[in-house]
Every structure is written in C-alpha cells, then in structure tokens.
Design a protein around this motif. Structure first.
Motif, short mmCIF file in Angstrom:
data_model
loop_
_atom_site.label_atom_id
_atom_site.label_comp_id
_atom_site.label_asym_id
_atom_site.label_seq_id
_atom_site.Cartn_x
_atom_site.Cartn_y
_atom_site.Cartn_z
N ASP A 281 110.34 103.54 109.99
CA ASP A 281 111.54 103.49 109.17
C ASP A 281 111.19 103.82 107.72
O ASP A 281 110.08 103.56 107.25
N LEU A 282 112.14 104.44 107.03
CA LEU A 282 111.95 104.83 105.64
C LEU A 282 112.36 103.69 104.71
O LEU A 282 113.27 102.92 105.02
N LYS A 283 111.71 103.61 103.58
CA LYS A 283 112.08 102.61 102.58
C LYS A 283 113.37 103.04 101.88
O LYS A 283 113.76 104.20 101.90
N SER A 284 114.04 102.07 101.26
CA SER A 284 115.27 102.36 100.53
C SER A 284 115.18 101.80 99.12
O SER A 284 114.30 100.99 98.82
N VAL B 71 117.72 106.67 100.07
CA VAL B 71 116.59 106.64 101.00
C VAL B 71 115.38 107.25 100.30
O VAL B 71 115.51 108.21 99.53
N ARG B 72 114.21 106.71 100.57
CA ARG B 72 112.98 107.24 99.99
C ARG B 72 112.57 108.52 100.73
O ARG B 72 111.71 108.53 101.61
N GLY B 73 113.22 109.62 100.35
CA GLY B 73 112.93 110.90 100.99
C GLY B 73 111.52 111.39 100.73
O GLY B 73 111.02 112.25 101.46
N ASP B 74 110.86 110.84 99.70
CA ASP B 74 109.49 111.26 99.41
C ASP B 74 108.51 110.82 100.50
O ASP B 74 107.38 111.30 100.55
N LYS C 57 117.01 116.71 103.43
CA LYS C 57 117.96 117.71 103.96
C LYS C 57 119.39 117.43 103.54
O LYS C 57 120.29 118.20 103.88
N SER C 58 119.65 116.35 102.79
CA SER C 58 121.02 115.99 102.45
C SER C 58 121.74 117.07 101.65
O SER C 58 122.91 117.38 101.95
#
Length: 479
Positions: free
Chosen positions: A3-6, A29-32, A113-114
C-alpha cells in the motif's frame, strides 16, 4: 499487498491582488513511491501553449467575444483508474483505523497517472457536448458556439453569446462533470488581466512577483534607478567567483513580461554553478520588476489580421566577455518575436548550437530555424483555423499578410533566392538551414528589410542601452 503512503496538502488560494480566495486541504497519495515500469508507464498530459491563449485573446478583442473562467471541482477524483489497476492507500491522518487501508476506485491527487487520466476524462466529456479537439493544440476544443481552452482543471471559454457559455457549463454538469463558473478570464493562472473600457485595451501582468521582490529586501529607492533588466553587454562565466547566497524565481513572469526574457535567459545559463555576479544580475531584474510593477503586456490589436515575425541574432555576443579559448564564447544568440495583429503572442531566445562564421550566417540561422521551422508556420495554420471557426470572412483570412522582418541585407538576399541557389559565402551552411526557403511560397510569407532601431527581436539578443531598450519596449509592450 503493497500500500502507498498518504499525506495532506494544505494550500491558500488567492486572487491576483493577494486577497484570500479559499482554504484548500487535499488528501494526496505518495506517488513518489510508485515505480516506473511496474506501477505505471505513460504519464503524459498536455497543457495549453501560451501562444494559443494570447491568440484567442486577440480574436476575442477583435470580435468582442464573451468570456468566462471555469474550474472543475476536485478534478482528479472524477477520472476512473485504468482497467486492471489496483491501488491501496494508507488512511490519512485523523481518519486512521487499525489494520485497514483504502482501495481506490478513482484517480487521486499524487498518483503519477492522475493528470493523464483526468485529461482523457475531460476530453471525452467535452467531445460528448460537441467540442472537438483542435489539431493545432491538444488543449483547445472547438464547437460551433464556443472555444474552450484547458489547463489541467482550469478552463477558459469564449463565445459570441454569453448564454452559450452557460449552456455549455450546464451540459457538462449534466454529464457528471462538476464545474463552476468563476467570472471572466481575469486572474487565469496567476496572470492579472485588466480591461480599460475607455481605450478598449487589455493589460496582462503578473503581480505575484511582488512577494519575490520583497523577499529579496529590495528598497524602492534603489529600484527606481533601474530602467533596464540587464546591464549593457553580456553576462559572462565566473568559474572562480564567490557563490551566491539567495534564490529567486522569475518563471511565472515570462507570460506577460517579454522585456525580461533576455535578462532571465542569460542568468539561466549558469544555474548549474551560481555565483555572486549572477545573484547581482537577478536582483537587478527584481528591481526592474518592482520599478515597473504596475505595468504589463498591453493588448490592443490592430483591426487588420496579419502576422509579423522579427528574428534577430547577436553574432559572437560573448566574445570579449569570456575566455577566448572557450568555443562557447564564439557562439551567437538568437531571439525573435511573432506578433498577430501587432500583439506579441510568442517570443523566444536561445544560444545557437553551431558557431556562425559571419553576421550573415548568424542572422540566416535565426531567420530559418526560429522564424519558420518551430513557430511561424504552425501559427499561420492555427490563425487560419481559428479565424474560420469564429466566423471571420474567409476573403480576409486568405488575404492575411504574413511578413518576416530582418535587418541583415545578406540574410535577406539569401532567403529570397529560389532553392537550391547559393551564394559563394553560403555554401558551407548546413542544409537544414535552407528548409525555410521552400516554405515561403506555399504559406505566402514575404520578407522585408527593417531598420535596426525598429527590430523588435533585438531586445531578446543582448543587453541594450536605456534609450534603445525603452523604444523597443514601447513598440513591443505598449508602454
């Protein structure tokens, strides 16, 4: 399951005059943490070219079009995820529950990708209500009634009838795109747009650079003495000089201040190794901006629909300022501006990649690569395309004058020759520079000699004396 961090992103949105418009908090969302080639592939999402914005503003003034600015509410949250994407995100601070995470159903701020997903979603909905994507600019959408310009979630809408703008917004809301009208085009992307009903002019300026000038501690008394953004001459390398101590961002001023284009360009060449002389040069730009903070780019197009291009070159402009053993000191600098109805819509400046052997060669390179290949011919096409859409008489469009003005007689003689003729001095020129001559007749482009004192491109190639600079600025910016 990974899961990604927020995180939360807090922002204060302001009007162009600095007053608070709204407080915003976004769950991001932490997209990095996403890995390219594993979690995502293509992320490209276009943004509109400023030349398109300037051009539509000109047409809007000529035809007295109604205009509006609109904003898509929680834009990225509208777009669905790509099929097969499963993304899990930690709950945000203040809403956490032990052992639980979110599974996203829609795109979210921060995902790589947003932007792409949202642009495709917006494009689909605009086409649903009859707005077709332009072949000239992917962020320009055209219907029989309106022109729509998109910049991520901000929209500019132009139409002969204000009721048609309201109809479009209502149709978009009916197809599940939450969009809110926010007045006219004033304040679009931080650019202040002021209209003068008496003179019929529009002035574009960026007031946000005031805070930058204040942060630099620039005194009004000092700023009043600065009448040009760059000293006369050129800014050279100082590899052994003292390092600078401050930072300054002039990026946003570029859309409404062509007068600082050269000064910013010569400073930007040394961002990899900033030294004290460059800091001094940047502070000079800041003082100039503060001294002229009430002025911007005055938009008062002529009644005649025409395109003019002013290319120029400064031959070996760094010679005598930098180490003569360094080949870069012999390079020339190109600058040009293209106007439509006497209003500048695109300007550019750059160092030429090849070393020119004469003034004629440097001017000819500027005339070819920049005046034609990259900007002029695409602008001819988009002007004709938009003119047809907004109902300008086609006989006027077909008779539209397209002129290139150069102050070097040798470059003009060579440019006017029928391909593939050469002169003895031009045989060594790279063949790519001659492409321009093949485009003159098909696009009805005429070449004219212009006096050096009227060459608008000169302001983009070198530091000028006060009188020369102010004369060109008045012709270019209207003040």
């Amino acid at each position: 399951m990974n899961d990604l961090k927020s995180t939360w992103a807090m922002k204060i949105k302001r009007f162009p005059n600095g007053l608070i418009k709204k407080f915003k908090a976004r769950f991001c969302v932490r997209g990095d943490m996403q890995i390219e080639g594993v979690n995502f592939f293509d992320t490209y999402a276009p943004v509109v070219q400023w030349s398109t914005i300037h051009l539509i503003m000109i047409i809007a003034l000529l035809l007295n079009l109604a205009n509006a600015q609109a904003d898509v509410t929680a834009a990225f949250l509208h777009a669905p995820l790509d099929e097969g994407d499963e993304i899990f995100v930690d709950m945000p601070m203040g809403f956490k529950q032990p052992g639980k995470v979110y599974k996203l159903k829609k795109s979210q701020y921060g995902l790589r990708k947003s932007p792409k997903n949202f642009f495709n979603y917006l494009k689909e909905h605009l086409e649903t209500v009859g707005c077709k994507q332009s072949m000239f600019d992917p962020c320009l959408f055209i219907s029989d009634k309106v022109l729509v310009v998109t910049w991520v979630d901000d929209l500019l809408i132009y139409s002969p009838n204000d009721d048609w703008i309201n109809e479009l917004l209502e149709e978009l809301n009916n197809v599940d795109l939450e969009i809110v009208r926010e007045g006219d085009t004033a304040g679009f992307l931080g650019v202040d747009i002021q209209r003068d009903a008496k003179t019929g002019t529009v002035e574009m300026s960026d007031r946000t650079h005031r805070s930058n000038c204040t942060a630099l501690g620039l005194e009004d008394a000092e700023c009043g003495k600065v009448q040009t953004p760059a000293e006369y001459g050129a800014l050279a390398k100082y590899p052994e000089g003292e390092s600078c101590t401050e930072t300054f961002n002039l990026r946003k001023c570029g859309h409404s201040h062509p007068d600082i284009a050269f000064a910013v360009h010569q400073c930007a060449r040394y961002t990899f190794c900033p030294k004290a002389p460059y800091e001094k040069a940047l502070k000079r730009i800041g003082r100039y901006l503060k001294n002229t903070r009430t002025r911007g780019l005055v938009l008062k197009p002529s009644k005649q629909l025409k395109i003019d291009c002013y290319p120029d070159a400064d031959f070996a402009g760094l010679w005598g300022y930098e180490d003569p053993q360094d080949p870069n000191s012999a390079k020339s600098r190109t600058g040009f501006v293209i106007t439509v109805a006497d209003f500048p819509i695109v300007w550019h400046r750059k160092m030429q990649t090849e070393i020119a052997l004469s003034t004629m060669e440097a001017e000819y390179v500027a005339l070819n690569l920049n005046a034609s290949c990259k900007e002029l011919i695409p602008i001819i096409r988009i002007v004709k395309g938009l003119a047809k859409v907004v109902g300008l008489p086609m006989n006027e469009v077909n008779k539209m004058h397209v002129s290139v003005h150069d102050d070097n007689a040798g470059a003009l003689v060579l440019a006017r020759m029928e391909p593939p003729r050469m002169t003895p001095r031009s045989k060594n020129y790279c063949t790519k520079f001659h492409w321009f001559r093949y485009q003159l007749k098909p696009h009805a482009v005429e070449l004219f000699k212009i006096a050096t004192e009227n060459q608008l491109g000169d302001i983009f190639t070198k530091g000028l004396r006060v009188g020369t600079f102010q004369n060109l600025r008045k012709m270019l910016m209207g003040w």
